[in-house]
Design an enzyme around this catalytic site. Structure first.
Site, mmCIF file in Angstrom:
data_model
loop_
_atom_site.group_PDB
_atom_site.id
_atom_site.type_symbol
_atom_site.label_atom_id
_atom_site.label_comp_id
_atom_site.label_asym_id
_atom_site.label_seq_id
_atom_site.Cartn_x
_atom_site.Cartn_y
_atom_site.Cartn_z
ATOM 1 N N GLY A 37 -57.644 37.545 -1.804
ATOM 2 C CA GLY A 37 -58.987 37.090 -1.467
ATOM 3 C C GLY A 37 -59.006 35.650 -1.015
ATOM 4 O O GLY A 37 -58.024 34.926 -1.149
ATOM 5 N N SER A 40 -64.367 29.600 0.765
ATOM 6 C CA SER A 40 -64.549 28.600 1.818
ATOM 7 C C SER A 40 -63.415 27.575 1.832
ATOM 8 O O SER A 40 -63.027 27.086 2.878
ATOM 9 C CB SER A 40 -65.890 27.894 1.630
ATOM 10 O OG SER A 40 -65.978 27.344 0.329
ATOM 11 N N LYS A 43 -58.097 30.061 -1.945
ATOM 12 C CA LYS A 43 -57.587 31.423 -1.767
ATOM 13 C C LYS A 43 -57.111 31.958 -3.108
ATOM 14 O O LYS A 43 -56.851 31.189 -4.037
ATOM 15 C CB LYS A 43 -56.451 31.430 -0.746
ATOM 16 C CG LYS A 43 -56.901 31.054 0.670
ATOM 17 C CD LYS A 43 -55.760 31.157 1.651
ATOM 18 C CE LYS A 43 -56.250 30.896 3.069
ATOM 19 N NZ LYS A 43 -56.716 29.511 3.255
ATOM 20 N N ASP A 153 -75.139 31.993 -10.053
ATOM 21 C CA ASP A 153 -74.691 32.781 -8.892
ATOM 22 C C ASP A 153 -74.257 34.185 -9.299
ATOM 23 O O ASP A 153 -73.231 34.693 -8.842
ATOM 24 C CB ASP A 153 -73.553 32.053 -8.166
ATOM 25 C CG ASP A 153 -73.486 32.402 -6.679
ATOM 26 O OD1 ASP A 153 -74.478 32.948 -6.155
ATOM 27 O OD2 ASP A 153 -72.452 32.127 -6.043
#
Length: 413
Positions: A37, A40, A43, A153
């Site tokens: 994955g 921004s 990784k 979030d």
């Protein structure tokens, strides 16, 4: 499944290497297996710790990119928050370390994929499954509240499944620690999942928001898992005033196929006014629809989820591996050579711009806090063992003392 992942990695000797007990964990202690994955500026890849053979997910963030995008504060704050947390329904931090190029966070490996991936695969989540997800996430939110933390979030992308189908909250990048009886006013989150009161600090005179915002996001997520779409059609580019108006004009549709109990629960989670919303673990535990939940069994992961992720393959986008190996300009497997070359270049480059970046990189180096939960666990186990020995010793001494307790003391005139 785990064997398949190991096969993808570079072959190593079956004999585990011996590391110095006093040495801090670093990049060389892990074998990189595959990428799974990216975000921004960070990784994620699957790794195996060489000495214990345990597998983890390793998130790595380029320091220079973090500085250029003004994200260093968020990364260091996330690291600080995660070091203070450990819960069955969170993605827990195990190690944190750095080198001159990257910051690394090694966390629980969850091979079941995130809920966004499964929605995109057109998985139909039953009401029973979503009911258990709500219960598991509620336990995690209750724990976060006890630590004075708002996640800010909660959404399908940030809820990962383990191999047995249990949910785990991840990504504390915009989480915040809040003092008791105070309100937050900074606007942060993903718009379609943000509670109405999170938009209102943009308007003058609004007090702010607190823990209830995470429970709204839980309601939106649960609705989306059941229906395949969200109750409010909010786009990331929508203006704040338009979003606030939407909350007050749209009548949320609850399909007739849903049970009255589930509808009632979601209505309470999606109350526009935070003071009327279900926003405490105890509120949820006392809610009639969840009266059949054995909360102790849920906490111990003894309730079997209705949806099982595919164990035959990795539940993520396969292009990440391809990008890491072919498109990635700084792949992990070439790190050692790259760092040696960078060191030589830094010695030659003495421009003012280079010097400024170097100072900022050094600042990150000094502020970054290394972490090793494995070592903490060992110290804790040794302390408990020592405490038990002391307790046993005290009991023996008390027993020996008690042998003379029945002797009548002499009487003095």
């Amino acid at each position: 499944m785990r064997r398949e992942i190991i096969k993808m990695g570079v072959s190593h000797s079956s004999k585990p290497p011996v590391f110095d007990q006093n040495e801090e964990v670093n990049f060389d202690h892990f074998q990189i297996l595959r990428a799974i994955g990216k975000g921004s500026f960070g990784k994620v890849c699957i790794v195996q710790k060489k000495d214990t053979k345990k597998m983890y997910a390793m998130k790595y963030m380029n320091k220079q990119k973090c500085i250029e995008r003004n994200e260093v504060r968020n990364v260091l704050k996330e690291l600080q928050i995660m070091q203070s947390l450990e819960h069955p329904y969170l993605v827990n931090l195990w190690f944190a370390f750095q080198d001159v190029e990257d910051m690394f966070m090694v966390v629980d490996l969850l091979l079941g994929g995130d809920l966004r991936y499964h929605l995109q695969q057109n998985v139909h989540f039953t009401e029973t499954t979503v009911k258990l997800y709500i219960s598991e996430i509620a336990l995690a939110l209750g724990y976060l509240r006890s630590k004075h933390i708002i996640h800010r979030d909660i959404k399908p992308d940030n809820i990962l499944l383990d191999e047995d189908g249990h949910v785990h909250i991840t990504d504390f990048n915009i989480a915040a620690t809040i003092k008791e009886d105070t309100q937050m006013t900074s606007v942060a989150g993903t718009k379609p999942y943000m509670a109405p009161e999170m938009f209102q600090p943009c308007l003058e005179g609004h007090p702010g928001y607190s823990y209830a915002v995470d429970w709204w996001s839980l309601g939106i997520t649960a609705y989306e898992l059941l229906k395949g779409q969200r109750p409010y059609h909010i786009r990331s580019g929508m203006a704040v005033n338009d979003i606030i108006q939407l909350f007050h004009t749209v009548n949320v549709n609850y399909p007739s196929t849903w049970s009255a109990g589930m509808e009632s629960l979601l209505r309470k989670l999606l109350m526009l006014e935070p003071q009327h919303r279900l926003s405490h673990l105890s509120d949820l535990q006392e809610f009639n629809y969840l009266s059949d939940i054995n909360w102790d069994a849920v906490m111990l992961k003894k309730v079997i989820p209705g949806f099982m992720p595919n164990k035959g393959r990795l539940n993520c986008d396969p292009t990440f591996e391809l990008e890491e190996m072919i498109l990635e300009s700084k792949p992990l497997h070439k790190k050692k050579k790259r760092l040696a070359k960078k060191l030589r270049e830094n010695r030659r480059d003495s421009s003012p711009q280079s010097g400024q970046m170097q100072r900022r990189l050094e600042s990150v180096q000094n502020e970054f806090r290394i972490f090793n939960r494995e070592k903490l666990r060992t110290c804790q186990d040794q302390k408990e063992e020592n405490d038990n020995i002391i307790d046993e010793k005290e009991k023996i001494e008390e027993t020996e003392d008690g042998k003379n307790n029945n002797i009548v003391p002499p009487t003095y005139v």
